[in-house]
Motif scaffolding. Structure first.
Motif, PDB file in Angstrom:
ATOM      1  N   ALA A  78      50.881  40.855  49.605  1.00 15.71           N
ATOM      2  CA  ALA A  78      50.302  40.675  48.270  1.00 15.71           C
ATOM      3  C   ALA A  78      49.491  39.389  48.203  1.00 15.71           C
ATOM      4  O   ALA A  78      48.405  39.348  47.609  1.00 15.71           O
ATOM      5  N   HIS A  79      49.988  38.314  48.830  1.00 14.37           N
ATOM      6  CA  HIS A  79      49.277  37.038  48.806  1.00 14.37           C
ATOM      7  C   HIS A  79      47.961  37.130  49.573  1.00 14.37           C
ATOM      8  O   HIS A  79      46.915  36.664  49.102  1.00 14.37           O
ATOM      9  N   VAL A  80      48.012  37.739  50.766  1.00 14.20           N
ATOM     10  CA  VAL A  80      46.795  37.896  51.584  1.00 14.20           C
ATOM     11  C   VAL A  80      45.760  38.725  50.835  1.00 14.20           C
ATOM     12  O   VAL A  80      44.569  38.393  50.794  1.00 14.20           O
ATOM     13  N   TYR A  81      46.224  39.816  50.234  1.00  7.16           N
ATOM     14  CA  TYR A  81      45.307  40.696  49.514  1.00  7.16           C
ATOM     15  C   TYR A  81      44.711  39.994  48.292  1.00  7.16           C
ATOM     16  O   TYR A  81      43.542  40.158  47.977  1.00  7.16           O
ATOM     17  N   TYR A  82      45.530  39.193  47.618  1.00  3.15           N
ATOM     18  CA  TYR A  82      45.061  38.466  46.434  1.00  3.15           C
ATOM     19  C   TYR A  82      43.924  37.509  46.807  1.00  3.15           C
ATOM     20  O   TYR A  82      42.955  37.361  46.062  1.00  3.15           O
ATOM     21  N   GLN A  83      44.038  36.881  47.993  1.00  2.00           N
ATOM     22  CA  GLN A  83      43.027  35.912  48.421  1.00  2.00           C
ATOM     23  C   GLN A  83      41.667  36.563  48.680  1.00  2.00           C
ATOM     24  O   GLN A  83      40.630  35.963  48.448  1.00  2.00           O
ATOM     25  N   ARG A  84      41.669  37.787  49.176  1.00  2.00           N
ATOM     26  CA  ARG A  84      40.396  38.431  49.530  1.00  2.00           C
ATOM     27  C   ARG A  84      39.997  39.537  48.556  1.00  2.00           C
ATOM     28  O   ARG A  84      39.068  40.301  48.825  1.00  2.00           O
ATOM     29  N   LEU A  85      40.698  39.594  47.437  1.00  2.00           N
ATOM     30  CA  LEU A  85      40.485  40.661  46.460  1.00  2.00           C
ATOM     31  C   LEU A  85      39.057  40.696  45.934  1.00  2.00           C
ATOM     32  O   LEU A  85      38.399  41.734  45.920  1.00  2.00           O
ATOM     33  N   GLY A  86      38.545  39.532  45.489  1.00  2.00           N
ATOM     34  CA  GLY A  86      37.213  39.486  44.891  1.00  2.00           C
ATOM     35  C   GLY A  86      36.125  39.925  45.844  1.00  2.00           C
ATOM     36  O   GLY A  86      35.254  40.738  45.494  1.00  2.00           O
ATOM     37  N   ASP A  87      36.165  39.413  47.079  1.00  2.00           N
ATOM     38  CA  ASP A  87      35.133  39.758  48.070  1.00  2.00           C
ATOM     39  C   ASP A  87      35.155  41.241  48.396  1.00  2.00           C
ATOM     40  O   ASP A  87      34.113  41.882  48.536  1.00  2.00           O
ATOM     41  N   GLU A  88      36.349  41.795  48.536  1.00  2.00           N
ATOM     42  CA  GLU A  88      36.460  43.221  48.867  1.00  2.00           C
ATOM     43  C   GLU A  88      35.856  44.085  47.773  1.00  2.00           C
ATOM     44  O   GLU A  88      35.108  45.033  48.042  1.00  2.00           O
ATOM     45  N   LYS A 120      36.779  43.480  35.573  1.00  2.00           N
ATOM     46  CA  LYS A 120      37.924  44.150  34.937  1.00  2.00           C
ATOM     47  C   LYS A 120      38.958  44.585  35.978  1.00  2.00           C
ATOM     48  O   LYS A 120      40.168  44.378  35.792  1.00  2.00           O
ATOM     49  N   LEU A 121      38.485  45.210  37.061  1.00  2.00           N
ATOM     50  CA  LEU A 121      39.402  45.706  38.085  1.00  2.00           C
ATOM     51  C   LEU A 121      40.073  44.549  38.827  1.00  2.00           C
ATOM     52  O   LEU A 121      41.263  44.614  39.138  1.00  2.00           O
ATOM     53  N   GLU A 122      39.312  43.506  39.093  1.00  2.00           N
ATOM     54  CA  GLU A 122      39.881  42.340  39.782  1.00  2.00           C
ATOM     55  C   GLU A 122      40.997  41.717  38.951  1.00  2.00           C
ATOM     56  O   GLU A 122      42.053  41.356  39.472  1.00  2.00           O
ATOM     57  N   GLN A 123      40.783  41.597  37.650  1.00  2.00           N
ATOM     58  CA  GLN A 123      41.801  41.028  36.773  1.00  2.00           C
ATOM     59  C   GLN A 123      43.031  41.922  36.705  1.00  2.00           C
ATOM     60  O   GLN A 123      44.172  41.440  36.744  1.00  2.00           O
ATOM     61  N   PHE A 124      42.799  43.233  36.633  1.00  2.00           N
ATOM     62  CA  PHE A 124      43.911  44.184  36.589  1.00  2.00           C
ATOM     63  C   PHE A 124      44.761  44.095  37.855  1.00  2.00           C
ATOM     64  O   PHE A 124      45.995  44.020  37.794  1.00  2.00           O
ATOM     65  N   LEU A 125      44.096  44.109  39.022  1.00  2.00           N
ATOM     66  CA  LEU A 125      44.825  44.060  40.287  1.00  2.00           C
ATOM     67  C   LEU A 125      45.551  42.728  40.461  1.00  2.00           C
ATOM     68  O   LEU A 125      46.676  42.676  40.958  1.00  2.00           O
ATOM     69  N   ALA A 126      44.902  41.638  40.042  1.00  2.00           N
ATOM     70  CA  ALA A 126      45.525  40.318  40.149  1.00  2.00           C
ATOM     71  C   ALA A 126      46.795  40.265  39.297  1.00  2.00           C
ATOM     72  O   ALA A 126      47.844  39.780  39.749  1.00  2.00           O
ATOM     73  N   ASN A 127      46.717  40.773  38.077  1.00  2.00           N
ATOM     74  CA  ASN A 127      47.889  40.791  37.189  1.00  2.00           C
ATOM     75  C   ASN A 127      49.007  41.650  37.777  1.00  2.00           C
ATOM     76  O   ASN A 127      50.193  41.319  37.685  1.00  2.00           O
ATOM     77  N   HIS A 128      48.600  42.779  38.377  1.00  2.00           N
ATOM     78  CA  HIS A 128      49.589  43.688  38.951  1.00  2.00           C
ATOM     79  C   HIS A 128      50.268  43.061  40.165  1.00  2.00           C
ATOM     80  O   HIS A 128      51.480  43.191  40.345  1.00  2.00           O
ATOM     81  N   LEU A 129      49.491  42.372  40.996  1.00  2.00           N
ATOM     82  CA  LEU A 129      50.069  41.703  42.160  1.00  2.00           C
ATOM     83  C   LEU A 129      51.019  40.587  41.724  1.00  2.00           C
ATOM     84  O   LEU A 129      52.056  40.361  42.345  1.00  2.00           O
TER      85      LEU A 129
END
Length: 253
Positions: free
Chosen positions: A111-121, A211-220
């Motif tokens: 979850a931490h690794v994914y959170y770090q690269r979430l925006g770029d992906e 919107k999606l980045e914020q949603f995924l970040a909150n979920h993580l």
């Protein structure tokens, strides 16, 4: 003196049993919460997974489901071990607590690794998905995911509605003169995407990516908070299990 010491040992064992029983109850409830979050992620939010390039988010949810199930099974074993005062069951219980702790560490790291690269992906993949894959033969799942995304988050395009100008679907005959897909419309009707006035379609600053980045970040963060809470309980549980196991060993020898 020996009789007094035996009574003291009995009292300590009973005290430790009650503490461990209370811990195990909360541990079991925590397992149910982990399982619920994992299932909710896959069932309710699976429609968004097709627009993500990485499977890390889904993998974290599967790990949570596995950990939650293991926690609940371990909880039942713990109740049996405590009631029976069985040292072998307590040893197994301790080992399972340790395994669950390690599984949660793996899920937390993912979850931490994914959170770090979430925006770029999201920026790279979502823009490409809209322009190349949406509305194309063999991409029915992706098309449905994008449509649901735009309707759920009330957004249009990856960064703005202008992103759809480069879409293969919009430029094709199947687009039927649409400037954006119908899922961008505030009220979805056939070919409503032909008109891009703000009164007709969603125009959100930052588009669907924000919107999606914020949603995924909150979920993580939710997944991480539940995992950390249960992990903290586990450290207490492992300490109590060791103490009770040691006391029982001394008591029966």
């Amino acid at each position: 003196m020996a009789h007094y010491k035996a009574e003291q040992d009995d009292w300590l064992i009973v005290y430790l049993k009650y503490l461990l029983f209370v811990f195990n109850f909360f541990f079991w409830v925590g397992g149910a919460a982990i399982l619920a979050v994992g299932i909710w992620t896959l069932v309710e939010k699976s429609g968004y997974l097709s627009v993500l390039a990485s499977s890390t988010f889904a993998a974290s949810a599967y790990i949570l489901i596995f950990a939650g199930t293991l926690v609940m099974v371990t909880g039942f074993l713990g109740f049996g071990a405590i009631i029976r005062e069985d040292r072998s069951c307590l040893s197994t219980y301790f080992c399972l607590l340790l395994v669950i702790f390690l599984v949660e560490l793996v899920a937390g790291a993912l979850a931490h690794v994914y959170y770090q690269r979430l925006g770029d992906e999201l920026k790279q993949h979502l823009t490409r998905t809209l322009s190349e894959n949406y509305g194309q033969p063999g991409a029915v799942e992706i098309t449905a995911s994008v449509d649901r995304l735009q309707q759920d988050f009330k957004c249009c395009g990856s960064n703005s509605s202008a992103d759809w100008q480069h879409s293969a679907y919009i430029l094709s005959r199947e687009g039927e003169g649409r400037q954006v897909p119908d899922s961008c419309c505030k009220t979805v009707v056939a070919r409503c995407g032909q008109r891009v006035h703000p009164s007709n379609i969603y125009k959100v600053e930052g588009g669907c990516i924000t919107k999606l980045e914020q949603f995924l970040a909150n979920h993580l963060l939710l997944m991480g908070a539940v995992g950390i809470g249960v992990a903290c309980l586990q450290t207490c549980g492992m300490a109590l299990t060791c103490c009770l196991h040691r006391r029982l060993q001394l008591h029966f020898h």
